[in-house]
Motif scaffolding. Structure first.
Motif, PDB file in Angstrom:
ATOM      1  N   ALA A 122       0.820  -1.220   0.000  1.00 36.50           N
ATOM      2  CA  ALA A 122       0.000   0.000   0.000  1.00 36.50           C
ATOM      3  C   ALA A 122       0.852   1.268   0.000  1.00 36.50           C
ATOM      4  N   ASP A 123       2.129   1.146   0.369  1.00 35.19           N
ATOM      5  CA  ASP A 123       3.013   2.312   0.415  1.00 35.19           C
ATOM      6  C   ASP A 123       3.618   2.640  -0.942  1.00 35.19           C
ATOM      7  N   TYR A 124       3.498   1.731  -1.917  1.00 36.48           N
ATOM      8  CA  TYR A 124       4.067   1.971  -3.243  1.00 36.48           C
ATOM      9  C   TYR A 124       3.356   3.118  -3.949  1.00 36.48           C
ATOM     10  N   GLY A 125       4.052   3.728  -4.907  1.00 30.32           N
ATOM     11  CA  GLY A 125       3.436   4.699  -5.784  1.00 30.32           C
ATOM     12  C   GLY A 125       2.589   4.005  -6.828  1.00 30.32           C
ATOM     13  N   PRO A 126       1.792   4.745  -7.613  1.00 32.14           N
ATOM     14  CA  PRO A 126       0.876   4.130  -8.584  1.00 32.14           C
ATOM     15  C   PRO A 126       1.568   3.287  -9.644  1.00 32.14           C
ATOM     16  N   VAL A 127       2.718   3.721 -10.156  1.00 27.99           N
ATOM     17  CA  VAL A 127       3.418   2.934 -11.176  1.00 27.99           C
ATOM     18  C   VAL A 127       3.888   1.611 -10.583  1.00 27.99           C
ATOM     19  N   ALA A 128       4.472   1.667  -9.387  1.00 28.78           N
ATOM     20  CA  ALA A 128       4.946   0.443  -8.732  1.00 28.78           C
ATOM     21  C   ALA A 128       3.793  -0.519  -8.472  1.00 28.78           C
ATOM     22  N   LYS A 129       2.657  -0.002  -8.041  1.00 32.51           N
ATOM     23  CA  LYS A 129       1.504  -0.871  -7.767  1.00 32.51           C
ATOM     24  C   LYS A 129       1.048  -1.594  -9.033  1.00 32.51           C
ATOM     25  N   VAL A 130       0.972  -0.850 -10.135  1.00 32.84           N
ATOM     26  CA  VAL A 130       0.536  -1.449 -11.401  1.00 32.84           C
ATOM     27  C   VAL A 130       1.540  -2.501 -11.862  1.00 32.84           C
ATOM     28  N   MET A 131       2.821  -2.162 -11.789  1.00 34.39           N
ATOM     29  CA  MET A 131       3.866  -3.088 -12.228  1.00 34.39           C
ATOM     30  C   MET A 131       3.871  -4.356 -11.390  1.00 34.39           C
ATOM     31  N   GLU A 132       3.802  -4.199 -10.079  1.00 35.30           N
ATOM     32  CA  GLU A 132       3.841  -5.369  -9.195  1.00 35.30           C
ATOM     33  C   GLU A 132       2.617  -6.256  -9.386  1.00 35.30           C
ATOM     34  N   TRP A 133       1.467  -5.626  -9.585  1.00 37.26           N
ATOM     35  CA  TRP A 133       0.248  -6.412  -9.825  1.00 37.26           C
ATOM     36  C   TRP A 133       0.376  -7.182 -11.135  1.00 37.26           C
ATOM     37  N   GLY A 134       0.866  -6.501 -12.175  1.00 40.68           N
ATOM     38  CA  GLY A 134       1.034  -7.163 -13.466  1.00 40.68           C
ATOM     39  C   GLY A 134       2.012  -8.316 -13.397  1.00 40.68           C
ATOM     40  N   ILE A 135       3.114  -8.123 -12.678  1.00 43.10           N
ATOM     41  CA  ILE A 135       4.108  -9.175 -12.522  1.00 43.10           C
ATOM     42  C   ILE A 135       3.504 -10.371 -11.783  1.00 43.10           C
ATOM     43  N   ASN A 136       2.714 -10.092 -10.758  1.00 44.42           N
ATOM     44  CA  ASN A 136       2.089 -11.171  -9.986  1.00 44.42           C
ATOM     45  C   ASN A 136       1.145 -11.998 -10.850  1.00 44.42           C
ATOM     46  N   VAL A 137       0.358 -11.323 -11.679  1.00 41.95           N
ATOM     47  CA  VAL A 137      -0.546 -12.035 -12.586  1.00 41.95           C
ATOM     48  C   VAL A 137       0.272 -12.805 -13.619  1.00 41.95           C
ATOM     49  N   HIS A 138       1.303 -12.173 -14.153  1.00 41.05           N
ATOM     50  CA  HIS A 138       2.187 -12.797 -15.149  1.00 41.05           C
ATOM     51  C   HIS A 138       2.747 -14.118 -14.620  1.00 41.05           C
ATOM     52  N   MET A 139       3.044 -14.165 -13.335  1.00 36.23           N
ATOM     53  CA  MET A 139       3.619 -15.367 -12.728  1.00 36.23           C
ATOM     54  C   MET A 139       2.565 -16.366 -12.274  1.00 36.23           C
ATOM     55  N   GLY A 140       1.286 -16.049 -12.512  1.00 40.38           N
ATOM     56  CA  GLY A 140       0.215 -16.979 -12.181  1.00 40.38           C
ATOM     57  C   GLY A 140      -0.142 -17.036 -10.720  1.00 40.38           C
ATOM     58  N   GLN A 141       0.119 -15.950  -9.983  1.00 36.09           N
ATOM     59  CA  GLN A 141      -0.059 -15.977  -8.531  1.00 36.09           C
ATOM     60  C   GLN A 141      -1.337 -15.287  -8.047  1.00 36.09           C
ATOM     61  N   GLU A 142      -1.701 -14.188  -8.654  1.00 33.15           N
ATOM     62  CA  GLU A 142      -2.693 -13.287  -8.061  1.00 33.15           C
ATOM     63  C   GLU A 142      -4.069 -13.921  -7.884  1.00 33.15           C
ATOM     64  N   PHE A 143      -4.497 -14.748  -8.820  1.00 35.73           N
ATOM     65  CA  PHE A 143      -5.858 -15.309  -8.764  1.00 35.73           C
ATOM     66  C   PHE A 143      -5.855 -16.824  -8.594  1.00 35.73           C
ATOM     67  N   GLY A 144      -4.785 -17.337  -7.999  1.00 36.83           N
ATOM     68  CA  GLY A 144      -4.743 -18.750  -7.663  1.00 36.83           C
ATOM     69  C   GLY A 144      -4.755 -19.671  -8.868  1.00 36.83           C
ATOM     70  N   LEU A 145      -5.445 -20.802  -8.719  1.00 27.88           N
ATOM     71  CA  LEU A 145      -5.458 -21.830  -9.756  1.00 27.88           C
ATOM     72  C   LEU A 145      -6.052 -21.315 -11.060  1.00 27.88           C
TER      73      LEU A 145
END
Length: 455
Positions: free
Chosen positions: A347-370
């Motif tokens: 929550a402390d990240y800036g908007p660009v960091a939040k978007v990038m980290e979220w995208g990376i998490n989805v890219h790695m198959g993590q954010e929404f589980g199976l």
């Protein structure tokens, strides 16, 4: 015997403008150069989606232990046990057991400088196994995925592949766009023996996969050697990445976190490492057990790892990058006082960091589980099928003794909209822009040489 209906032939003939032929030509050459790499990216990426599951199978004897009530060994003793397995070794990281049936992991650098992971039973201090960091199967898959085995030049190639994959999706959608044909829009005609079947398979599959290809390319670029590094630097300098004010308030080094920590988030790679403050002579550092207790009291998500202090001014750094991006966290403790120097949440990240980290998490198959894993697995399989269908389609239409590339259009004028899109992409991805200029020069030379030969 042709694969197309008379109506399709009529429509296709009328639609083959200079622009269409030019786009088709560029799509062909881009695919020829990019798709072999995309097959590698898709296969290794599909495997990496299931890294935890594969680890649980391949390294079960190192990762899993039987729970023994009231029999845990101190964290310091677990590190000491790990060091007995690596003569002259020095510990650099420690991961406390994530669950009651998990082992502890100790990072140890041996006398040659090689980094090893030693797995220890937290109830008996028995060493369960030693795995070289670079020999871990998922580490190897990751390095194949990024071509890291082949040096920095190969890293630039992967960045170009990601950029050109975006161009492929745009040109592919333009070529797919319905022009009155009877089929091949969302349905596949013919049989596998006919080229039409493979053309329609390629077009229809490309339509439904285009968005995933563009997303995977965009979310993979943060790791790239040039674009990713520049985007990270820009985000940090503009205050849209990590909050630099936190580091302004504490003693910090000039060494970026990525050079010291075993793992860090994309947003914090260039954040400087904070420093511990030596308050006076004879002051002793806190123990590892005290540091672990402090991290647990701060309620960091289990499964975190700790980078141990390196030198008199080093800090205890706990980090966790779990499936849910909002649970990302990094805590630096002063090794003498045991007090948190920096405690950073997502929550402390800036908007660009939040978007990038979220995208990376989805890219790695993590954010929404199976669901995340299965959807991206299908996307990866579709990318492989796109490459196969494109290759079969080309093979069936190629002339004897020739490459079979789309002919150079007599009218090579580019529509204003297409030109603006190309210019925008080149501005966003300068490396692709540079490669496009080189490709245009080569194509121009080929066009002139072919024209002279024809004359």
């Amino acid at each position: 015997m042709t694969d197309m209906t008379a109506t399709d032939v009529s429509v296709a003939s009328s639609s083959y403008s200079g622009l269409y032929k030019a786009v088709w030509r560029w799509h062909f050459y881009a695919g020829l150069l990019v798709l072999p790499f995309m097959i590698s990216l898709a296969v290794t990426g599909a495997l990496y989606l299931f890294d935890d599951e594969l680890d649980a199978v391949l390294y079960r004897s190192q990762l899993q232990v039987e729970q023994v009530v009231d029999a845990k060994v101190s964290h310091a003793d677990l590190v000491a046990a790990a060091l007995t397995a690596v003569p002259e070794g020095k510990s650099f990281s420690y991961a406390p057991p994530a669950t009651e049936t998990s082992s502890a992991r100790v990072g140890v650098k041996d006398s040659t400088g090689e980094r090893l992971f030693v797995y220890v039973n937290p109830y008996s201090a028995e060493v369960l196994g030693v795995i070289p960091r670079e020999g871990h199967i998922m580490r190897m898959i990751s390095k194949i995925h990024s071509l890291a085995y082949f040096g920095k030049v190969a890293n630039y190639v992967i960045e170009l592949v990601a950029c050109w994959a975006i161009m492929l999706t745009i040109t592919g959608i333009y070529l797919w766009w319905p022009r009155g044909q009877a089929g091949g829009v969302v349905t596949v005609r013919g049989t596998p023996k006919k080229r039409l079947f493979w053309r329609d398979t390629h077009a229809v599959l490309g339509l439904f996969t285009a968005g995933f290809i563009a997303f995977l390319a965009m979310t993979g670029l943060p790791w790239s050697v040039w674009w990713g590094a520049e985007a990270n630097k820009l985000a940090a300098e503009s205050g849209l990445g990590y909050p630099p004010a936190l580091w302004d308030e504490v003693p910090s080094s000039t060494v970026p976190s990525a050079e010291v920590m075993e793992t860090t988030s994309w947003s914090l790679e260039n954040a400087p490492m904070p420093l511990s403050t030596v308050t006076g002579a004879g002051v002793s550092p806190i123990s590892l057990d005290t540091a672990v207790s402090t991290f647990n009291q701060l309620a960091i998500t289990p499964g975190y790892s700790i980078d141990l202090p390196s030198g008199a001014e080093g800090v205890y750094s706990a980090s966790i990058f779990p499936d849910l991006v909002e649970n990302q966290r990094m805590i630096h403790l002063d090794q003498y006082s045991g007090q948190p120097i920096i405690d950073l949440h997502y929550a402390d990240y800036g908007p660009v960091a939040k978007v990038m980290e979220w995208g990376i998490n989805v890219h790695m198959g993590q954010e929404f589980g199976l669901v995340n894993q299965l959807v991206l697995l299908l996307a990866c399989l579709s990318i492989v099928m796109l490459a196969v269908s494109g290759a079969v389609m080309w093979w069936k239409r190629r002339p004897a003794g020739g490459l079979g590339a789309p002919r150079i259009p007599a009218d090579y004028r580019i529509a204003r909209g297409v030109l603006l899109i190309a210019l925008a992409l080149c501005l966003i991805f300068p490396l692709m822009g540079a490669s496009l200029i080189v490709a245009l020069i080569i194509d121009f030379v080929i066009t002139r040489v072919s024209g002279r030969k024809a004359a």
